[in-house]
Design an enzyme around this catalytic site. Structure first.
Site, PDB file in Angstrom:
ATOM      1  N   ASP A 112      -0.940  -4.557   3.220  1.00  0.00           N
ATOM      2  CA  ASP A 112       0.712  -4.058   3.486  1.00  0.00           C
ATOM      3  C   ASP A 112       0.970  -4.644   4.884  1.00  0.00           C
ATOM      4  OD1 ASP A 112       2.356  -1.445   1.993  1.00  0.00           O
ATOM      5  OD2 ASP A 112       3.071  -2.240   4.089  1.00  0.00           O
ATOM      6  N   HIS A 161      12.796  -5.142 -18.218  1.00  0.00           N
ATOM      7  CA  HIS A 161      12.460  -3.514 -17.757  1.00  0.00           C
ATOM      8  C   HIS A 161      13.905  -3.359 -17.117  1.00  0.00           C
ATOM      9  CE1 HIS A 161      10.331  -0.284 -16.085  1.00  0.00           C
ATOM     10  NE2 HIS A 161      10.501  -0.745 -14.837  1.00  0.00           N
ATOM     11  N   ALA A 203       0.588  -1.196  -0.024  1.00  0.00           N
ATOM     12  CA  ALA A 203       0.142   0.002  -0.028  1.00  0.00           C
ATOM     13  C   ALA A 203       0.868   1.137   0.009  1.00  0.00           C
ATOM     14  CB  ALA A 203      -0.925   0.059   1.080  1.00  0.00           C
ATOM     15  N   ARG A 256      13.621   1.812  -5.599  1.00  0.00           N
ATOM     16  CA  ARG A 256      14.829   2.308  -5.829  1.00  0.00           C
ATOM     17  C   ARG A 256      15.076   3.615  -5.121  1.00  0.00           C
ATOM     18  NH1 ARG A 256      16.922   2.464 -11.689  1.00  0.00           N
ATOM     19  NH2 ARG A 256      14.707   2.968 -11.899  1.00  0.00           N
ATOM     20  N   ARG A 272      18.043  -1.344 -10.148  1.00  0.00           N
ATOM     21  CA  ARG A 272      16.938  -2.185  -9.837  1.00  0.00           C
ATOM     22  C   ARG A 272      17.321  -3.529  -9.164  1.00  0.00           C
ATOM     23  NH1 ARG A 272      15.186   0.161 -14.919  1.00  0.00           N
ATOM     24  NH2 ARG A 272      13.135   1.209 -14.464  1.00  0.00           N
TER      25      ARG A 272
HETATM   26  N1  LIG Z   1       7.476  -2.448 -13.020  1.00  0.00           N
HETATM   27  C1  LIG Z   1       7.663  -1.247 -12.758  1.00  0.00           C
HETATM   28  O1  LIG Z   1       7.630  -0.815 -14.033  1.00  0.00           O
HETATM   29  C2  LIG Z   1       7.642  -0.635 -11.872  1.00  0.00           C
HETATM   30  C3  LIG Z   1       7.359   1.015 -11.516  1.00  0.00           C
HETATM   31  C4  LIG Z   1       7.578   1.439 -10.452  1.00  0.00           C
HETATM   32  C5  LIG Z   1       7.768   0.941  -9.143  1.00  0.00           C
HETATM   33  N2  LIG Z   1       7.957  -0.525  -9.325  1.00  0.00           N
HETATM   34  C6  LIG Z   1       8.350  -1.189  -8.046  1.00  0.00           C
HETATM   35  O2  LIG Z   1       7.404  -1.378  -7.361  1.00  0.00           O
HETATM   36  C7  LIG Z   1       7.602  -1.466  -6.131  1.00  0.00           C
HETATM   37  C8  LIG Z   1       6.871  -0.714  -5.176  1.00  0.00           C
HETATM   38  O3  LIG Z   1       7.324   0.763  -5.344  1.00  0.00           O
HETATM   39  P1  LIG Z   1       6.520   2.108  -4.442  1.00  0.00           P
HETATM   40  O4  LIG Z   1       7.134   3.145  -4.950  1.00  0.00           O
HETATM   41  O5  LIG Z   1       5.118   1.737  -4.392  1.00  0.00           O
HETATM   42  O6  LIG Z   1       7.169   1.701  -3.139  1.00  0.00           O
HETATM   43  P2  LIG Z   1       6.804   1.965  -1.548  1.00  0.00           P
HETATM   44  O7  LIG Z   1       7.934   1.685  -0.744  1.00  0.00           O
HETATM   45  O8  LIG Z   1       6.099   3.396  -1.795  1.00  0.00           O
HETATM   46  O9  LIG Z   1       5.636   0.772  -1.394  1.00  0.00           O
HETATM   47  C9  LIG Z   1       6.017  -0.642  -1.159  1.00  0.00           C
HETATM   48  C10 LIG Z   1       5.139  -1.228  -0.119  1.00  0.00           C
HETATM   49  O10 LIG Z   1       5.421  -2.398  -0.032  1.00  0.00           O
HETATM   50  C11 LIG Z   1       5.047  -2.826   1.626  1.00  0.00           C
HETATM   51  N3  LIG Z   1       5.804  -4.101   1.677  1.00  0.00           N
HETATM   52  C12 LIG Z   1       6.898  -4.535   2.059  1.00  0.00           C
HETATM   53  N4  LIG Z   1       7.121  -5.789   2.236  1.00  0.00           N
HETATM   54  C13 LIG Z   1       5.654  -6.273   2.167  1.00  0.00           C
HETATM   55  C14 LIG Z   1       5.200  -7.467   2.497  1.00  0.00           C
HETATM   56  N5  LIG Z   1       5.963  -8.588   2.574  1.00  0.00           N
HETATM   57  N6  LIG Z   1       3.819  -7.603   2.178  1.00  0.00           N
HETATM   58  C15 LIG Z   1       2.901  -6.617   1.763  1.00  0.00           C
HETATM   59  N7  LIG Z   1       3.529  -5.577   1.744  1.00  0.00           N
HETATM   60  C16 LIG Z   1       5.047  -5.466   1.858  1.00  0.00           C
HETATM   61  C17 LIG Z   1       5.941  -1.759   2.234  1.00  0.00           C
HETATM   62  O11 LIG Z   1       5.714  -1.721   3.522  1.00  0.00           O
HETATM   63  C18 LIG Z   1       5.620  -0.693   1.365  1.00  0.00           C
HETATM   64  O12 LIG Z   1       4.422   0.038   1.909  1.00  0.00           O
HETATM   65  C19 LIG Z   1       9.242  -1.459  -6.009  1.00  0.00           C
HETATM   66  O13 LIG Z   1       9.723  -2.846  -5.998  1.00  0.00           O
HETATM   67  C20 LIG Z   1       9.461  -0.580  -6.985  1.00  0.00           C
HETATM   68  O14 LIG Z   1      10.858  -0.710  -7.538  1.00  0.00           O
HETATM   69  C21 LIG Z   1       7.984  -1.381 -10.605  1.00  0.00           C
END
Ligand SMILES: NC(=O)c1ccc[n+]([C@@H]2O[C@H](COP(=O)([O-])OP(=O)(O)OC[C@H]3O[C@@H](n4cnc5c(N)ncnc54)[C@H](O)[C@@H]3O)[C@@H](O)[C@H]2O)c1
Length: 310
Positions: free
Chosen positions: A35, A177, A12, A84, A90
Protein backbone atom coordinates in the site's frame (compact mmCIF):
# COMPACT_ATOMS: atom_id res chain seq x y z
CA UNK A 1 9.60 -30.19 -2.39
CA UNK A 2 8.03 -27.47 -4.49
CA UNK A 3 8.37 -23.86 -3.51
CA UNK A 4 5.51 -22.11 -1.81
CA UNK A 5 3.30 -19.95 -4.01
CA UNK A 6 3.51 -16.21 -3.62
CA UNK A 7 0.51 -13.93 -3.81
CA UNK A 8 0.77 -10.15 -3.77
CA UNK A 9 -2.21 -8.08 -2.73
CA UNK A 10 -1.93 -4.44 -3.77
CA UNK A 11 -4.02 -2.13 -1.61
CA UNK A 12 -4.04 -2.99 2.10
CA UNK A 13 -7.44 -1.45 2.72
CA UNK A 14 -10.63 -3.31 3.54
CA UNK A 15 -10.70 -5.65 0.54
CA UNK A 16 -6.93 -6.15 0.38
CA UNK A 17 -6.41 -6.93 4.05
CA UNK A 18 -9.41 -9.29 4.08
CA UNK A 19 -8.03 -11.03 0.99
CA UNK A 20 -4.73 -11.49 2.83
CA UNK A 21 -6.63 -13.07 5.72
CA UNK A 22 -8.51 -15.54 3.47
CA UNK A 23 -5.31 -16.37 1.55
CA UNK A 24 -3.37 -17.06 4.73
CA UNK A 25 -6.13 -19.03 6.41
CA UNK A 26 -6.39 -21.26 3.33
CA UNK A 27 -2.57 -21.54 3.20
CA UNK A 28 -2.55 -20.66 -0.47
CA UNK A 29 0.95 -19.21 -0.29
CA UNK A 30 3.13 -16.47 1.12
CA UNK A 31 1.38 -13.12 1.06
CA UNK A 32 2.82 -9.67 0.36
CA UNK A 33 0.56 -6.73 1.14
CA UNK A 34 1.45 -3.45 -0.59
CA UNK A 35 0.00 0.00 0.00
CA UNK A 36 1.09 3.60 -0.41
CA UNK A 37 0.21 4.44 3.22
CA UNK A 38 3.29 4.04 5.38
CA UNK A 39 2.98 1.46 8.14
CA UNK A 40 -0.48 0.17 7.23
CA UNK A 41 0.51 -2.84 5.10
CA UNK A 42 3.35 -3.64 7.51
CA UNK A 43 1.04 -3.38 10.54
CA UNK A 44 -1.74 -5.48 9.01
CA UNK A 45 0.71 -8.15 7.79
CA UNK A 46 2.30 -8.34 11.24
CA UNK A 47 -1.10 -8.60 12.90
CA UNK A 48 -2.10 -11.41 10.50
CA UNK A 49 1.25 -13.17 11.10
CA UNK A 50 0.52 -13.13 14.82
CA UNK A 51 -2.81 -14.89 14.26
CA UNK A 52 -0.98 -17.74 12.48
CA UNK A 53 -0.05 -19.73 15.62
CA UNK A 54 -3.69 -19.64 16.72
CA UNK A 55 -5.19 -20.43 13.33
CA UNK A 56 -2.37 -22.81 12.34
CA UNK A 57 -1.35 -21.35 9.01
CA UNK A 58 2.27 -21.59 7.91
CA UNK A 59 2.67 -18.77 5.45
CA UNK A 60 4.95 -15.77 5.46
CA UNK A 61 3.11 -12.44 5.61
CA UNK A 62 4.94 -9.24 4.71
CA UNK A 63 3.75 -5.66 4.31
CA UNK A 64 5.56 -3.08 2.19
CA UNK A 65 5.32 0.33 0.55
CA UNK A 66 7.48 -0.76 -2.37
CA UNK A 67 7.55 -3.76 -4.69
CA UNK A 68 10.88 -5.46 -3.92
CA UNK A 69 9.20 -8.06 -1.71
CA UNK A 70 6.62 -8.84 -4.40
CA UNK A 71 9.24 -10.16 -6.83
CA UNK A 72 8.13 -13.22 -8.81
CA UNK A 73 4.61 -13.41 -7.44
CA UNK A 74 2.41 -16.08 -9.00
CA UNK A 75 -0.82 -14.14 -8.61
CA UNK A 76 -1.35 -10.43 -7.95
CA UNK A 77 -4.70 -9.23 -6.63
CA UNK A 78 -5.11 -5.51 -7.34
CA UNK A 79 -7.45 -3.75 -4.91
CA UNK A 80 -5.70 -0.38 -4.89
CA UNK A 81 -7.97 2.55 -5.41
CA UNK A 82 -10.64 4.57 -3.77
CA UNK A 83 -13.87 2.84 -2.72
CA UNK A 84 -17.31 4.26 -3.42
CA UNK A 85 -18.84 6.71 -0.96
CA UNK A 86 -22.65 6.92 -0.50
CA UNK A 87 -24.31 8.48 -3.53
CA UNK A 88 -21.18 8.02 -5.61
CA UNK A 89 -21.41 5.71 -8.62
CA UNK A 90 -18.68 3.25 -9.55
CA UNK A 91 -18.13 5.39 -12.62
CA UNK A 92 -17.21 8.49 -10.58
CA UNK A 93 -14.14 6.57 -9.55
CA UNK A 94 -13.08 6.08 -13.14
CA UNK A 95 -10.21 8.47 -13.70
CA UNK A 96 -8.64 8.39 -10.25
CA UNK A 97 -8.58 4.64 -10.11
CA UNK A 98 -7.32 4.34 -13.70
CA UNK A 99 -4.24 6.37 -12.68
CA UNK A 100 -3.71 4.23 -9.60
CA UNK A 101 -4.10 0.94 -11.50
CA UNK A 102 -1.69 2.16 -14.18
CA UNK A 103 1.01 2.89 -11.58
CA UNK A 104 0.48 -0.43 -9.84
CA UNK A 105 0.57 -2.43 -13.09
CA UNK A 106 3.87 -0.80 -14.11
CA UNK A 107 5.47 -2.05 -10.88
CA UNK A 108 4.01 -5.52 -11.21
CA UNK A 109 5.22 -5.92 -14.80
CA UNK A 110 8.69 -4.97 -13.62
CA UNK A 111 8.79 -7.29 -10.60
CA UNK A 112 6.52 -10.20 -11.58
CA UNK A 113 6.45 -10.38 -15.38
CA UNK A 114 4.93 -13.87 -15.36
CA UNK A 115 2.20 -13.25 -12.82
CA UNK A 116 -1.54 -13.58 -13.29
CA UNK A 117 -3.45 -10.41 -12.40
CA UNK A 118 -6.81 -10.46 -10.67
CA UNK A 119 -8.32 -6.99 -10.83
CA UNK A 120 -10.74 -5.87 -8.12
CA UNK A 121 -10.51 -2.05 -8.28
CA UNK A 122 -13.62 -0.30 -9.61
CA UNK A 123 -15.08 0.46 -12.08
CA UNK A 124 -14.08 -3.13 -12.56
CA UNK A 125 -14.41 -3.85 -16.25
CA UNK A 126 -12.72 -0.60 -17.28
CA UNK A 127 -9.87 -1.17 -14.79
CA UNK A 128 -9.32 -4.62 -16.35
CA UNK A 129 -8.98 -2.97 -19.74
CA UNK A 130 -6.46 -0.47 -18.29
CA UNK A 131 -4.45 -3.34 -16.74
CA UNK A 132 -4.50 -5.42 -19.94
CA UNK A 133 -3.33 -2.56 -22.16
CA UNK A 134 -0.73 -1.22 -19.74
CA UNK A 135 0.77 -4.60 -18.79
CA UNK A 136 0.98 -5.98 -22.29
CA UNK A 137 0.16 -9.34 -20.68
CA UNK A 138 -1.89 -11.81 -22.73
CA UNK A 139 -5.61 -11.79 -21.96
CA UNK A 140 -5.44 -15.11 -20.09
CA UNK A 141 -3.33 -13.38 -17.40
CA UNK A 142 -5.55 -10.37 -16.74
CA UNK A 143 -8.89 -11.36 -15.19
CA UNK A 144 -11.46 -9.32 -13.31
CA UNK A 145 -13.34 -10.23 -10.15
CA UNK A 146 -17.01 -9.33 -10.19
CA UNK A 147 -19.14 -12.28 -11.24
CA UNK A 148 -18.06 -14.52 -8.38
CA UNK A 149 -19.18 -11.82 -5.95
CA UNK A 150 -22.38 -10.97 -7.81
CA UNK A 151 -23.35 -14.63 -8.12
CA UNK A 152 -22.48 -15.27 -4.45
CA UNK A 153 -24.88 -12.47 -3.53
CA UNK A 154 -27.56 -14.05 -5.68
CA UNK A 155 -26.85 -17.49 -4.15
CA UNK A 156 -27.15 -16.01 -0.68
CA UNK A 157 -30.56 -14.44 -1.48
CA UNK A 158 -31.81 -17.60 -3.26
CA UNK A 159 -30.76 -19.88 -0.38
CA UNK A 160 -32.56 -17.59 2.05
CA UNK A 161 -35.75 -17.57 -0.05
CA UNK A 162 -35.65 -21.36 -0.50
CA UNK A 163 -34.62 -22.00 3.11
CA UNK A 164 -31.83 -24.36 2.00
CA UNK A 165 -28.06 -24.56 2.40
CA UNK A 166 -26.09 -22.03 0.39
CA UNK A 167 -24.08 -25.02 -0.81
CA UNK A 168 -27.13 -26.31 -2.70
CA UNK A 169 -27.52 -23.15 -4.70
CA UNK A 170 -25.67 -22.10 -7.84
CA UNK A 171 -26.32 -18.83 -9.62
CA UNK A 172 -25.27 -17.25 -12.86
CA UNK A 173 -24.61 -13.57 -13.40
CA UNK A 174 -23.33 -12.19 -16.69
CA UNK A 175 -22.36 -8.75 -17.88
CA UNK A 176 -20.47 -5.78 -16.55
CA UNK A 177 -20.08 -5.16 -12.84
CA UNK A 178 -22.57 -2.38 -12.56
CA UNK A 179 -26.24 -1.61 -12.50
CA UNK A 180 -26.60 -3.30 -15.89
CA UNK A 181 -25.36 -6.73 -14.77
CA UNK A 182 -27.45 -9.66 -16.01
CA UNK A 183 -28.42 -12.21 -13.33
CA UNK A 184 -29.78 -15.37 -15.00
CA UNK A 185 -32.36 -17.25 -12.89
CA UNK A 186 -32.79 -19.72 -15.79
CA UNK A 187 -29.24 -20.97 -15.24
CA UNK A 188 -29.44 -20.85 -11.44
CA UNK A 189 -30.20 -24.04 -9.57
CA UNK A 190 -30.99 -25.57 -6.19
CA UNK A 191 -29.65 -29.14 -5.94
CA UNK A 192 -29.67 -29.22 -9.74
CA UNK A 193 -33.26 -27.98 -10.11
CA UNK A 194 -33.66 -24.66 -11.96
CA UNK A 195 -34.82 -22.07 -9.44
CA UNK A 196 -37.43 -20.94 -11.98
CA UNK A 197 -39.30 -24.14 -11.02
CA UNK A 198 -39.03 -23.47 -7.29
CA UNK A 199 -39.77 -19.79 -6.78
CA UNK A 200 -42.53 -17.55 -8.18
CA UNK A 201 -41.55 -15.00 -10.81
CA UNK A 202 -42.14 -12.00 -8.50
CA UNK A 203 -39.74 -13.42 -5.91
CA UNK A 204 -37.10 -14.13 -8.57
CA UNK A 205 -37.51 -10.61 -9.98
CA UNK A 206 -36.99 -9.24 -6.48
CA UNK A 207 -33.84 -11.32 -6.04
CA UNK A 208 -32.47 -10.28 -9.44
CA UNK A 209 -33.03 -6.63 -8.52
CA UNK A 210 -31.43 -7.01 -5.09
CA UNK A 211 -28.44 -8.79 -6.65
CA UNK A 212 -27.88 -6.01 -9.18
CA UNK A 213 -28.05 -3.45 -6.36
CA UNK A 214 -26.07 -5.66 -3.96
CA UNK A 215 -23.05 -3.38 -3.75
CA UNK A 216 -25.10 -0.21 -3.28
CA UNK A 217 -27.17 -1.84 -0.50
CA UNK A 218 -24.01 -2.39 1.53
CA UNK A 219 -22.59 1.06 0.73
CA UNK A 220 -25.77 2.67 2.05
CA UNK A 221 -25.55 0.63 5.27
CA UNK A 222 -21.84 1.11 5.92
CA UNK A 223 -21.86 4.80 4.93
CA UNK A 224 -18.06 5.06 5.07
CA UNK A 225 -17.05 2.43 2.54
CA UNK A 226 -18.13 -0.51 0.42
CA UNK A 227 -18.36 -4.28 0.88
CA UNK A 228 -15.18 -6.21 1.54
CA UNK A 229 -15.68 -9.63 3.16
CA UNK A 230 -17.47 -11.19 0.18
CA UNK A 231 -15.43 -9.30 -2.45
CA UNK A 232 -12.15 -10.45 -0.92
CA UNK A 233 -13.43 -14.00 -0.53
CA UNK A 234 -14.42 -13.99 -4.22
CA UNK A 235 -10.97 -12.85 -5.34
CA UNK A 236 -9.39 -15.60 -3.24
CA UNK A 237 -11.66 -18.27 -4.77
CA UNK A 238 -10.30 -17.22 -8.18
CA UNK A 239 -6.72 -17.27 -6.84
CA UNK A 240 -7.21 -20.76 -5.44
CA UNK A 241 -8.62 -22.06 -8.75
CA UNK A 242 -5.48 -20.74 -10.50
CA UNK A 243 -2.86 -21.86 -7.98
CA UNK A 244 -4.37 -25.34 -7.66
CA UNK A 245 -5.03 -25.61 -11.42
CA UNK A 246 -8.61 -26.54 -10.58
CA UNK A 247 -10.14 -25.84 -14.03
CA UNK A 248 -12.99 -24.30 -12.09
CA UNK A 249 -15.76 -22.54 -13.96
CA UNK A 250 -16.43 -19.17 -12.41
CA UNK A 251 -18.03 -16.02 -13.75
CA UNK A 252 -15.22 -13.52 -14.32
CA UNK A 253 -14.60 -10.36 -16.27
CA UNK A 254 -12.75 -11.55 -19.38
CA UNK A 255 -11.47 -9.81 -22.50
CA UNK A 256 -13.85 -10.89 -25.24
CA UNK A 257 -12.82 -11.19 -28.85
CA UNK A 258 -16.01 -12.13 -30.59
CA UNK A 259 -17.52 -14.33 -27.87
CA UNK A 260 -21.15 -13.44 -27.18
CA UNK A 261 -20.91 -11.11 -30.19
CA UNK A 262 -18.70 -8.70 -28.21
CA UNK A 263 -15.28 -7.62 -29.43
CA UNK A 264 -12.36 -5.96 -27.66
CA UNK A 265 -14.03 -5.44 -24.29
CA UNK A 266 -14.05 -6.84 -20.75
CA UNK A 267 -17.43 -8.28 -19.81
CA UNK A 268 -18.47 -10.83 -17.20
CA UNK A 269 -18.85 -14.33 -18.67
CA UNK A 270 -18.36 -17.92 -17.46
CA UNK A 271 -14.64 -18.75 -17.48
CA UNK A 272 -12.52 -21.80 -16.75
CA UNK A 273 -9.70 -20.88 -14.35
CA UNK A 274 -6.55 -22.98 -14.03
CA UNK A 275 -2.77 -22.70 -13.91
CA UNK A 276 -2.67 -20.63 -17.10
CA UNK A 277 -5.20 -18.20 -15.66
CA UNK A 278 -8.23 -17.82 -17.88
CA UNK A 279 -8.10 -21.07 -19.86
CA UNK A 280 -11.43 -20.98 -21.63
CA UNK A 281 -14.43 -18.72 -22.09
CA UNK A 282 -17.62 -20.73 -22.00
CA UNK A 283 -20.39 -19.63 -24.32
CA UNK A 284 -23.90 -20.47 -23.28
CA UNK A 285 -27.10 -20.00 -25.22
CA UNK A 286 -28.97 -16.86 -24.36
CA UNK A 287 -32.55 -15.88 -25.05
CA UNK A 288 -33.05 -12.75 -27.14
CA UNK A 289 -33.97 -10.82 -24.00
CA UNK A 290 -30.82 -11.98 -22.19
CA UNK A 291 -28.64 -11.19 -25.20
CA UNK A 292 -30.06 -7.66 -25.38
CA UNK A 293 -29.41 -7.19 -21.63
CA UNK A 294 -25.81 -8.38 -22.10
CA UNK A 295 -25.29 -6.02 -25.06
CA UNK A 296 -26.65 -3.16 -22.95
CA UNK A 297 -24.26 -4.06 -20.16
CA UNK A 298 -21.35 -4.22 -22.61
CA UNK A 299 -22.33 -0.81 -23.99
CA UNK A 300 -22.08 0.64 -20.45
CA UNK A 301 -18.54 -0.77 -20.15
CA UNK A 302 -17.67 0.56 -23.62
CA UNK A 303 -18.69 4.08 -22.58
CA UNK A 304 -16.19 4.07 -19.71
CA UNK A 305 -13.46 2.58 -21.86
CA UNK A 306 -14.09 5.34 -24.42
CA UNK A 307 -13.74 8.03 -21.73
CA UNK A 308 -10.35 6.59 -20.79
CA UNK A 309 -9.33 5.94 -24.38
CA UNK A 310 -7.95 2.50 -23.58
N1 LIG B 1 -14.89 -5.78 -8.18
C1 LIG B 1 -15.68 -5.78 -7.13
O1 LIG B 1 -16.66 -6.50 -7.10
C2 LIG B 1 -15.35 -4.90 -5.96
C3 LIG B 1 -15.94 -5.14 -4.71
C4 LIG B 1 -15.56 -4.34 -3.64
C5 LIG B 1 -14.66 -3.30 -3.81
N2 LIG B 1 -14.15 -3.06 -5.04
C6 LIG B 1 -13.19 -1.98 -5.26
O2 LIG B 1 -11.95 -2.35 -4.67
C7 LIG B 1 -11.22 -1.18 -4.35
C8 LIG B 1 -10.74 -1.26 -2.90
O3 LIG B 1 -11.84 -1.21 -2.00
P1 LIG B 1 -11.57 -1.11 -0.41
O4 LIG B 1 -12.88 -1.18 0.24
O5 LIG B 1 -10.50 -2.07 -0.01
O6 LIG B 1 -10.99 0.37 -0.30
P2 LIG B 1 -10.00 0.92 0.81
O7 LIG B 1 -10.02 2.41 0.70
O8 LIG B 1 -10.29 0.29 2.12
O9 LIG B 1 -8.57 0.40 0.32
C9 LIG B 1 -7.95 0.83 -0.84
C10 LIG B 1 -6.49 0.93 -0.53
O10 LIG B 1 -5.77 1.22 -1.74
C11 LIG B 1 -4.66 2.00 -1.36
N3 LIG B 1 -4.05 2.66 -2.50
C12 LIG B 1 -4.41 3.80 -3.12
N4 LIG B 1 -3.55 4.09 -4.12
C13 LIG B 1 -2.61 3.10 -4.12
C14 LIG B 1 -1.47 2.84 -4.92
N5 LIG B 1 -1.12 3.64 -5.92
N6 LIG B 1 -0.76 1.74 -4.62
C15 LIG B 1 -1.10 0.90 -3.62
N7 LIG B 1 -2.17 1.10 -2.83
C16 LIG B 1 -2.93 2.19 -3.09
C17 LIG B 1 -5.22 2.97 -0.33
O11 LIG B 1 -4.20 3.54 0.45
C18 LIG B 1 -6.13 2.05 0.47
O12 LIG B 1 -5.48 1.50 1.60
C19 LIG B 1 -12.15 -0.02 -4.66
O13 LIG B 1 -11.88 0.49 -5.94
C20 LIG B 1 -13.52 -0.66 -4.64
O14 LIG B 1 -14.47 0.07 -5.37
C21 LIG B 1 -14.48 -3.84 -6.10
Amino acid sequence: MGKRNKVTVVGAGNVGASAALWLASKELGDVVLVDVIEGVPQGKALDLAQAAPIESYDVRLVGANSYDETKNSDVVIITAGLPRKPGMSRDDLLRTNAEIVTKVVDEIVLHSPNSILIIVSNPLDAMCQVALRRSGFPKNRVIGMAGVLDSARMRCFLAEALDVSVENVTAFVLGGHGDTMVPLPRYSTCAGIPVTELLPKEKLDQIVKRTAGGGAEIVSLLKTGSAYYAPSSASVEMTEAILKDKKKILPCAAYLEGEYGINGLYVGVPCKLGARGLEQIIEINLTTEERIALQKSAAAVQELVNVLGV
